[in-house]
Design a protein around this motif. Structure first.
Motif, PDB file in Angstrom:
ATOM      1  N   VAL A 150    -137.056 -20.335   3.574  1.00 56.37           N
ATOM      2  CA  VAL A 150    -135.675 -19.940   3.857  1.00 56.37           C
ATOM      3  C   VAL A 150    -135.393 -18.601   3.181  1.00 56.37           C
ATOM      4  N   LEU A 151    -135.148 -17.568   4.007  1.00 56.01           N
ATOM      5  CA  LEU A 151    -134.914 -16.206   3.498  1.00 56.01           C
ATOM      6  C   LEU A 151    -133.717 -15.561   4.203  1.00 56.01           C
ATOM      7  N   PRO A 152    -132.508 -16.130   4.073  1.00 59.39           N
ATOM      8  CA  PRO A 152    -131.361 -15.540   4.770  1.00 59.39           C
ATOM      9  C   PRO A 152    -131.048 -14.138   4.265  1.00 59.39           C
ATOM     10  N   GLY A 153    -130.804 -13.241   5.208  1.00 64.66           N
ATOM     11  CA  GLY A 153    -130.434 -11.873   4.840  1.00 64.66           C
ATOM     12  C   GLY A 153    -131.590 -10.998   4.414  1.00 64.66           C
ATOM     13  N   VAL A 154    -132.823 -11.497   4.506  1.00 70.97           N
ATOM     14  CA  VAL A 154    -133.986 -10.696   4.123  1.00 70.97           C
ATOM     15  C   VAL A 154    -134.584 -10.096   5.391  1.00 70.97           C
ATOM     16  N   PRO A 155    -134.688  -8.767   5.470  1.00 70.73           N
ATOM     17  CA  PRO A 155    -135.329  -8.157   6.635  1.00 70.73           C
ATOM     18  C   PRO A 155    -136.810  -8.540   6.692  1.00 70.73           C
ATOM     19  N   ALA A 156    -137.321  -8.792   7.893  1.00 69.11           N
ATOM     20  CA  ALA A 156    -138.720  -9.209   8.066  1.00 69.11           C
ATOM     21  C   ALA A 156    -139.685  -8.209   7.445  1.00 69.11           C
ATOM     22  N   GLU A 157    -139.359  -6.920   7.510  1.00 68.53           N
ATOM     23  CA  GLU A 157    -140.262  -5.898   6.953  1.00 68.53           C
ATOM     24  C   GLU A 157    -140.306  -5.916   5.426  1.00 68.53           C
ATOM     25  N   SER A 213    -147.354 -16.879  12.582  1.00 64.70           N
ATOM     26  CA  SER A 213    -146.350 -16.328  11.677  1.00 64.70           C
ATOM     27  C   SER A 213    -145.172 -15.842  12.509  1.00 64.70           C
ATOM     28  N   SER A 214    -143.987 -16.353  12.211  1.00 65.92           N
ATOM     29  CA  SER A 214    -142.788 -15.895  12.921  1.00 65.92           C
ATOM     30  C   SER A 214    -141.627 -15.824  11.936  1.00 65.92           C
ATOM     31  N   PHE A 215    -140.646 -15.005  12.275  1.00 68.70           N
ATOM     32  CA  PHE A 215    -139.469 -14.812  11.419  1.00 68.70           C
ATOM     33  C   PHE A 215    -138.245 -14.826  12.318  1.00 68.70           C
ATOM     34  N   ARG A 216    -137.479 -15.927  12.240  1.00 68.61           N
ATOM     35  CA  ARG A 216    -136.279 -16.054  13.076  1.00 68.61           C
ATOM     36  C   ARG A 216    -135.164 -16.732  12.301  1.00 68.61           C
ATOM     37  N   HIS A 217    -133.958 -16.257  12.523  1.00 63.51           N
ATOM     38  CA  HIS A 217    -132.759 -16.863  11.942  1.00 63.51           C
ATOM     39  C   HIS A 217    -132.856 -17.038  10.428  1.00 63.51           C
ATOM     40  N   GLY A 218    -133.455 -16.061   9.765  1.00 66.85           N
ATOM     41  CA  GLY A 218    -133.556 -16.098   8.311  1.00 66.85           C
ATOM     42  C   GLY A 218    -134.608 -17.049   7.776  1.00 66.85           C
TER      43      GLY A 218
END
Length: 135
Positions: A59-66, A120-125
């Motif tokens: 869980v990484l809300p507000g963290v840009p994927a980069e 590996s995917s990054f969606r909705h934080g």
């Protein structure tokens, strides 16, 4: 509500501001004795295993994927990065900061075996990692 004695009111305000500054400092700038920065927080994770894949959700809300780095180091995966604080040059006052900001890192020891990162995917934080079990 203002106190009748201005000195008492000013003293209470100063103490409150110092406490806020100390909390903010602890949150953003944890420093080792050597001067290297430590992670300020660890993101929560869910780990679920199927017959052939180990899934890790971070869980990484507000963290840009980069800003997220994932490293597989032997029997451990290390997830690290940075979550910038919501403070900008035009911020007048901080009323409350409860969500962790700054550098984060989470080290997860994998169950015994050999793995390779298959998904590996990054969606909705949320960062979702899928490790394929190797035989």
């Amino acid at each position: 509500m203002q106190r009748s004695d201005p000195l008492e009111w000013m003293w209470l305000q100063a103490i409150e501001m110092l406490e806020k500054a100390e909390r903010f400092n602890r949150l953003l700038f944890q420093v080792q004795r050597s001067g290297a920065r430590l992670p300020a927080w660890e993101p929560p994770v869910d780990i679920v295993e199927t017959f052939d894949v180990l899934h890790i959700n971070v869980v990484l809300p507000g963290v840009p994927a980069e800003e997220v780095e994932v490293l597989l180091e032997g029997g451990m995966v290390r997830i690290s990065g940075h979550r910038p604080p919501p403070v900008t040059p035009d911020t007048l006052q901080i009323h409350r900061l409860e969500i962790p900001y700054g550098r984060f890192e989470r080290r997860i020891h994998l169950p015994p075996g050999r793995y390779e990162l298959a998904e590996s995917s990054f969606r909705h934080g949320c960062l979702r990692l899928g490790f394929r079990k190797l035989t």
